[in-house]
Motif scaffolding. Structure first.
Motif, PDB file in Angstrom:
ATOM      1  N   ALA A  43       0.809  -1.220   0.000  1.00  0.00           N
ATOM      2  CA  ALA A  43       0.000   0.000   0.000  1.00  0.00           C
ATOM      3  C   ALA A  43       0.843   1.271   0.000  1.00  0.00           C
ATOM      4  N   SER A  44       2.148   1.138   0.162  1.00  0.00           N
ATOM      5  CA  SER A  44       2.984   2.332   0.288  1.00  0.00           C
ATOM      6  C   SER A  44       2.835   3.225  -0.948  1.00  0.00           C
ATOM      7  N   GLY A  45       2.622   4.510  -0.652  1.00  0.00           N
ATOM      8  CA  GLY A  45       2.475   5.476  -1.725  1.00  0.00           C
ATOM      9  C   GLY A  45       1.064   5.576  -2.294  1.00  0.00           C
ATOM     10  N   ARG A  46       0.141   4.798  -1.767  1.00  0.00           N
ATOM     11  CA  ARG A  46      -1.239   4.839  -2.256  1.00  0.00           C
ATOM     12  C   ARG A  46      -2.127   5.507  -1.222  1.00  0.00           C
ATOM     13  N   ALA A  47      -3.125   6.176  -1.717  1.00  0.00           N
ATOM     14  CA  ALA A  47      -4.120   6.778  -0.826  1.00  0.00           C
ATOM     15  C   ALA A  47      -4.995   5.677  -0.251  1.00  0.00           C
ATOM     16  N   PRO A  48      -5.457   5.813   1.014  1.00  0.00           N
ATOM     17  CA  PRO A  48      -6.317   4.788   1.619  1.00  0.00           C
ATOM     18  C   PRO A  48      -7.575   4.501   0.807  1.00  0.00           C
ATOM     19  N   SER A  49      -8.017   5.463   0.007  1.00  0.00           N
ATOM     20  CA  SER A  49      -9.231   5.257  -0.783  1.00  0.00           C
ATOM     21  C   SER A  49      -8.947   4.617  -2.145  1.00  0.00           C
ATOM     22  N   ASP A  50      -7.690   4.330  -2.436  1.00  0.00           N
ATOM     23  CA  ASP A  50      -7.301   3.744  -3.717  1.00  0.00           C
ATOM     24  C   ASP A  50      -7.946   2.367  -3.883  1.00  0.00           C
ATOM     25  N   SER A  51      -8.628   2.159  -4.989  1.00  0.00           N
ATOM     26  CA  SER A  51      -9.329   0.885  -5.208  1.00  0.00           C
ATOM     27  C   SER A  51      -8.349  -0.272  -5.376  1.00  0.00           C
TER      28      SER A  51
END
Length: 186
Positions: A43-51
């Motif tokens: 998940a690093s570098g991704r927004a928590p809402s990223d699908s």
């Protein structure tokens, strides 16, 4: 076909499934504590809402739960496929299915209300894995016993009436206990 699927040596396959479930429980005890770090890395570098993050979590859970769930789902049909197709087949199958369902209830209640609160997820999984290994050993003993109904020769009735329902009950109990422990751990 109308006659249904007949598997050669279903008790061997059943024992293998129980062994696989027990082994997967041990693998789970090692892998589950590492899952948050793995998911955090992915998940690093991704927004928590990223699908893509949601898809990653779903795929990880699926990959973790699919193997033991498939093995657990195979146990009852394997044992049922080894039953003699005589006059009492449906009554015997119904009784064994009832024992399996009762076992599922006992496993769910025991895992959810007793083992998980007192032992935690990892120890509950270890207990369930140990019991899976014990069930595998009983089934394998029946495979090696020439008097076993599912090893090929007819078994003495009293023995068959005790061992098969016990295996069905334990299979149901362990299946649901493992699923509850692993689902809560995930």
């Amino acid at each position: 076909t109308r006659r249904g699927l007949r598997i050669r040596r279903p008790l061997r396959w059943y024992a293998a499934c129980e062994l696989g479930i027990g082994v997967w429980g041990l693998v789970g005890v090692v892998l589950l504590p590492r899952m948050p770090a793995l998911l955090a890395f992915l998940a690093s570098g991704r927004a928590p809402s990223d699908s893509a993050l949601l898809v990653t979590r779903v795929v990880a859970a699926l990959l973790f739960l699919a193997p033991p769930t498939v093995l657990m789902g195979m146990t009852l049909p394997l044992l049922a496929s080894g039953l003699e197709r005589g006059r009492d087949f449906l009554a015997t199958l119904g009784s064994l299915y009832g024992a399996n369902t009762l076992g599922a209830f006992v496993g769910t209640a025991t895992a959810g209300f007793a083992l998980l609160p007192t032992l935690g997820s990892a120890r509950t999984t270890l207990v369930a894995s140990g019991l899976n290994f014990a069930v595998c050993a009983v089934a394998w003993r029946m495979v090696l016993d020439p008097q076993s109904a599912m090893a090929g020769d007819p078994a003495p009735e009293p023995r068959r009436r005790l061992v098969l329902p016990a295996l069905f009950l334990l299979t149901g109990a362990l299946s649901l206990a493992c699923e509850i422990a692993w689902t809560r751990a995930l």
